[in-house]
Structure formats: C-alpha cells, structure tokens
Design a protein around this motif. Structure first.
Motif, PDB file in Angstrom:
ATOM      1  N   GLY A 101       1.149  -1.516   0.061  1.00 57.79           N
ATOM      2  CA  GLY A 101       0.138  -0.540  -0.261  1.00 57.79           C
ATOM      3  C   GLY A 101       0.656   1.454   0.608  1.00 57.79           C
ATOM      4  O   GLY A 101       1.915   1.356   0.434  1.00 57.79           O
ATOM      5  N   ASN A 102       0.456   2.371  -0.526  1.00 54.30           N
ATOM      6  CA  ASN A 102       0.714   3.606  -1.027  1.00 54.30           C
ATOM      7  C   ASN A 102       0.479   4.376   0.533  1.00 54.30           C
ATOM      8  O   ASN A 102       0.487   6.328   1.034  1.00 54.30           O
ATOM      9  CB  ASN A 102       0.999   4.047  -1.868  1.00 54.30           C
ATOM     10  CG  ASN A 102      -0.685   4.036  -1.697  1.00 54.30           C
ATOM     11  OD1 ASN A 102      -1.384   4.448  -1.254  1.00 54.30           O
ATOM     12  ND2 ASN A 102      -1.137   5.379  -3.486  1.00 54.30           N
ATOM     13  N   TYR A 103       0.016   4.200   1.941  1.00 54.39           N
ATOM     14  CA  TYR A 103      -0.067   4.715   2.842  1.00 54.39           C
ATOM     15  C   TYR A 103       0.638   3.853   3.990  1.00 54.39           C
ATOM     16  O   TYR A 103       0.792   2.901   4.296  1.00 54.39           O
ATOM     17  CB  TYR A 103      -1.755   4.972   3.222  1.00 54.39           C
ATOM     18  CG  TYR A 103      -2.479   3.657   3.594  1.00 54.39           C
ATOM     19  CD1 TYR A 103      -2.401   2.992   4.399  1.00 54.39           C
ATOM     20  CD2 TYR A 103      -1.886   3.206   2.593  1.00 54.39           C
ATOM     21  CE1 TYR A 103      -3.449   1.544   4.405  1.00 54.39           C
ATOM     22  CE2 TYR A 103      -3.345   1.983   2.235  1.00 54.39           C
ATOM     23  CZ  TYR A 103      -3.487   0.928   3.971  1.00 54.39           C
ATOM     24  OH  TYR A 103      -4.589  -0.053   3.793  1.00 54.39           O
ATOM     25  N   LEU A 104       0.525   5.132   5.669  1.00 55.30           N
ATOM     26  CA  LEU A 104       1.326   4.592   6.702  1.00 55.30           C
ATOM     27  C   LEU A 104      -0.521   4.041   7.177  1.00 55.30           C
ATOM     28  O   LEU A 104      -1.384   4.619   7.916  1.00 55.30           O
ATOM     29  CB  LEU A 104       2.255   5.400   7.192  1.00 55.30           C
ATOM     30  CG  LEU A 104       3.309   5.470   6.636  1.00 55.30           C
ATOM     31  CD1 LEU A 104       3.806   6.599   6.977  1.00 55.30           C
ATOM     32  CD2 LEU A 104       4.302   4.694   6.331  1.00 55.30           C
ATOM     33  N   ASP A 105      -0.257   3.254   8.132  1.00 53.51           N
ATOM     34  CA  ASP A 105      -1.590   2.991   9.045  1.00 53.51           C
ATOM     35  C   ASP A 105      -0.763   1.680  10.767  1.00 53.51           C
ATOM     36  O   ASP A 105       0.544   1.847  10.298  1.00 53.51           O
ATOM     37  CB  ASP A 105      -1.943   1.637   8.534  1.00 53.51           C
ATOM     38  CG  ASP A 105      -3.869   1.723   9.173  1.00 53.51           C
ATOM     39  OD1 ASP A 105      -3.958   2.572  10.529  1.00 53.51           O
ATOM     40  OD2 ASP A 105      -4.356   0.909   9.112  1.00 53.51           O
TER      41      ASP A 105
END
Length: 381
Positions: A261-265
């Motif tokens: 994915g291209n996001y941080l969680d």
C-alpha cells in the motif's frame, strides 16, 4: 640387422639420502650384462632398471643426479608475506579507515545523503542506501591490503554500534575518524601510544558524563515527532512515530512490518503476542477459531527439547498437588515430542489437568531471546 654386444658392463644405481628406505641403500644391479638389438630394447631395459631403483622409494621420482631429492620450487615474489611497520603502516591503515568513515559520513546531518550500491544479481542493478551500518556491510574489502585492515576495523566498529544501540553508526564513524587523526598526529610527533590511549579513555569518560548531565528526556508527542522526522526525513512517518511512542510509553514495543500500500497505518495491541504454534490440535478448546482459552494458568518456560516422560512428570505432580483451585498448565519450550507430549495430552483429554503445549518460531539466539522475553513478561524465575 645391426647387432651389438655389451659385456662386462655394470649398470648400477645407488640411492642415497635420508628420504629413501635403508633397504635401498645398496648396489642394486651388480654385473648386469645386456644384449640389445634395437634402440627400443635398450630404452625398455633402462626403464626397468629405473623402476627397480624406485621400488620402495618414498619420493617415486629422481631429480637431477640419481637418488637426489629435487630442489623445492622457489616462491613467487607475490606469494611472500608483506610486513609493514612504523609510520608507513599507520598511514595506510588510517587511510583505509578514513575512506570508510568518509563514505558513511555522507549519510549524517539534517540533509542526509544517499549512497548507491551496485548489486550482483536480481532484477534491480542498484540499490539506494541511507543507513551507515548497512552501507558498511556492503563493503567486503578494499583493493589495497593494508588500507583494507583499517577499513575493516572501522566497519566492525560501526556494526557493533548498530547492534548495541540501534542507531548512531555514522556518528560513531565520524568521531572515530577525528580521534584517529589526532592520535596519529601526536604519535608521529613523539608521544607514547599507550599514554595517548589512556588520554582517549579519560576524554571519552568525561564526554559521556557531560552529555548525560545535559540530556533532557523527551516529553510530548510533538517532540517525539520532531526527533523521528529528523532521523528518517519523512514528516508523515515522523508524525505517526511520535503518536505511537506517546501512546505506548517508554516500556512499549514497536513491531514494524511491510505492507502492500502507499499509506501508513498502525494498530495498538494490549498485552503481548509472540509467534508460535500448538504442538497438538487436541489442546484446542475452540476448534472453529483454533483457540485455547486458559484462565490464570501456571506457565512453564524452558529452552529444553521435551521428549521424555521424566522431563514433565515432576512438573505435572507439582501442579496437581497444589490445586486449591483448578488452574491449567501452559508449557512453552523449544520442542515437544515423544513421551513428554503424550503425557501432556493424556492428562488433558482425561480432564485430570488442562494442559497446552506451545513451541516458538525460530532457532538459536532468536529463540532464546523470545523465551527470555516471555519469562520477563510473566515474572518467571
């Protein structure tokens, strides 16, 4: 057809030297008369005589005059060991350490640089590195041997800092280079190297004490985020790291995993988790969800390989004897099999004592470290 006769001619060989057995130290062929009609017969006779002389010999060949040991080959100039002493050796070693530290120092500072490393195989031919310890591990050797000694000393220093502290590898390399330069300068001027080393140790102790007095503990999410952003150079990642450490506190554990994915969680988990597996599916209390539920169990943690009944029998007797309230038993070890596992299963299935056997993932040092962590969390002794 030509014919020649050789009479009263003695063909003899005497094998001399300490490499031949004593039984060969004699005249082997007294009064051997040969008649030969062709050159081939003569050569065959000479070959037989040669083999006769070699019978029982430890060498199996003669070099030069009959019976002498051949001279060993002379070593090539490049095969001889090279010994470099004095200021020349120090200069070359310092040059190798300086080259390594200069490369690692490029990644230090608020605007950290990148180092591009060529890869031997794979789809990607190059990789971009920003971590000093990883860059040092990519360097196997320098072309010049004496410079390589200094570079490998610096490489080992950087990697030890990475293992013990986790960060600060580039800072350690830059400081070591500065200390090495000054030490070489004063030693060249005539100072005693041992006294220089003692001075460095005293200086390090004084610097560490001063830093500890000036240090201020970080407090607040903003300061955590600012520190993380300065370390990684990514404001979004720094903000999330600041939030995480503000939430879990100084005793919390952060586990970083790759994700598509291209996001941080992030996800917060109460309690503790470890990677392991049940040693038998018959321990499961909830087969549908593959769960084992235990309330206030006794926990036995060991790095043993449990395979004999005698290894678990004293433990089971101790737990059953102290049963004012019926509490289950959780056994965590390196492996469980054979009679030990059968004993745990028999007590569990007959409802004598609820048991569960678990083994952790990993081998060697990672396994022992995981067992130590579990013992620390559960208050083991």
């Amino acid at each position: 057809m030509p014919k020649a006769m050789c009479r009263d001619t003695t063909l003899a060989a005497v094998c001399q030297g300490p490499l031949f057995p004593p039984r060969v130290h004699l005249l082997l062929a007294p009064q051997v008369h040969l008649c030969y009609h062709t050159r081939a017969v003569r050569l065959a006779a000479m070959a037989l005589l040669f083999l006769w002389c070699n019978q029982g010999s430890a060498m199996g060949r003669f070099g030069g005059p009959m019976g002498r040991r051949p001279a060993p080959p002379k070593p090539e100039p490049g095969d001889r060991p090279k010994v470099i002493l004095g200021d020349k050796g120090r200069a070359l070693m310092c040059r190798g350490a300086d080259r390594m530290a200069h490369l690692l120092g490029l990644t230090l500072g608020p605007v950290a640089g990148n180092v591009v490393s060529a890869k031997d195989g794979g789809s990607e031919r190059y990789e971009t590195l920003t971590d000093a310890a990883t860059i040092a591990r990519r360097i196997i050797a320098l072309p010049e041997q004496t410079e390589d000694v200094g570079a490998m000393i610096m490489r080992q220093l950087v990697w030890r800092v990475r293992q013990r502290v986790g960060d600060g590898s580039a800072t350690a390399a830059v400081l070591a280079r500065a200390i090495l330069r000054e030490a070489r300068r004063v030693i060249t001027a005539g100072a005693n190297p041992m006294m220089v080393q003692k001075g460095i140790d005293l200086g390090v102790a004084a610097a560490v004490k001063a830093l500890q007095e000036m240090a201020e503990p970080l407090e607040g999410q903003e300061r955590f985020a600012a520190l993380a952003t300065g370390a990684c150079g990514d404001p979004d990642l720094g903000r999330i790291v600041g939030e995480i450490f503000e939430t879990i506190g100084p005793e919390g554990v952060v586990n970083v995993r790759d994700y598509i994915g291209n996001y941080l969680d992030r996800e917060y988990i109460e309690g503790s988790r470890f990677r392991g597996s049940f040693t038998s599916r018959f321990f499961l209390t909830d087969v549908t969800h593959r769960l084992v539920q235990m309330v206030r169990p006794y926990i036995f943690i060991s790095d043993w390989n449990l395979s004999q009944v005698e290894q678990v029998q004293p433990l089971l007797e101790l737990v059953v004897r102290d049963q004012t309230e019926k509490r289950p038993l959780l056994v965590i070890s390196a492996s469980q099999e054979g009679g030990a596992l059968s004993t745990l299963l028999a007590n569990h299935q007959r409802q004598v004592l609820q048991c569960c056997g678990v083994t952790l993932k990993g081998v060697g040092d990672p396994l022992r470290a995981a067992l130590d962590d579990l013992a620390l969390i559960t208050g083991g002794r």
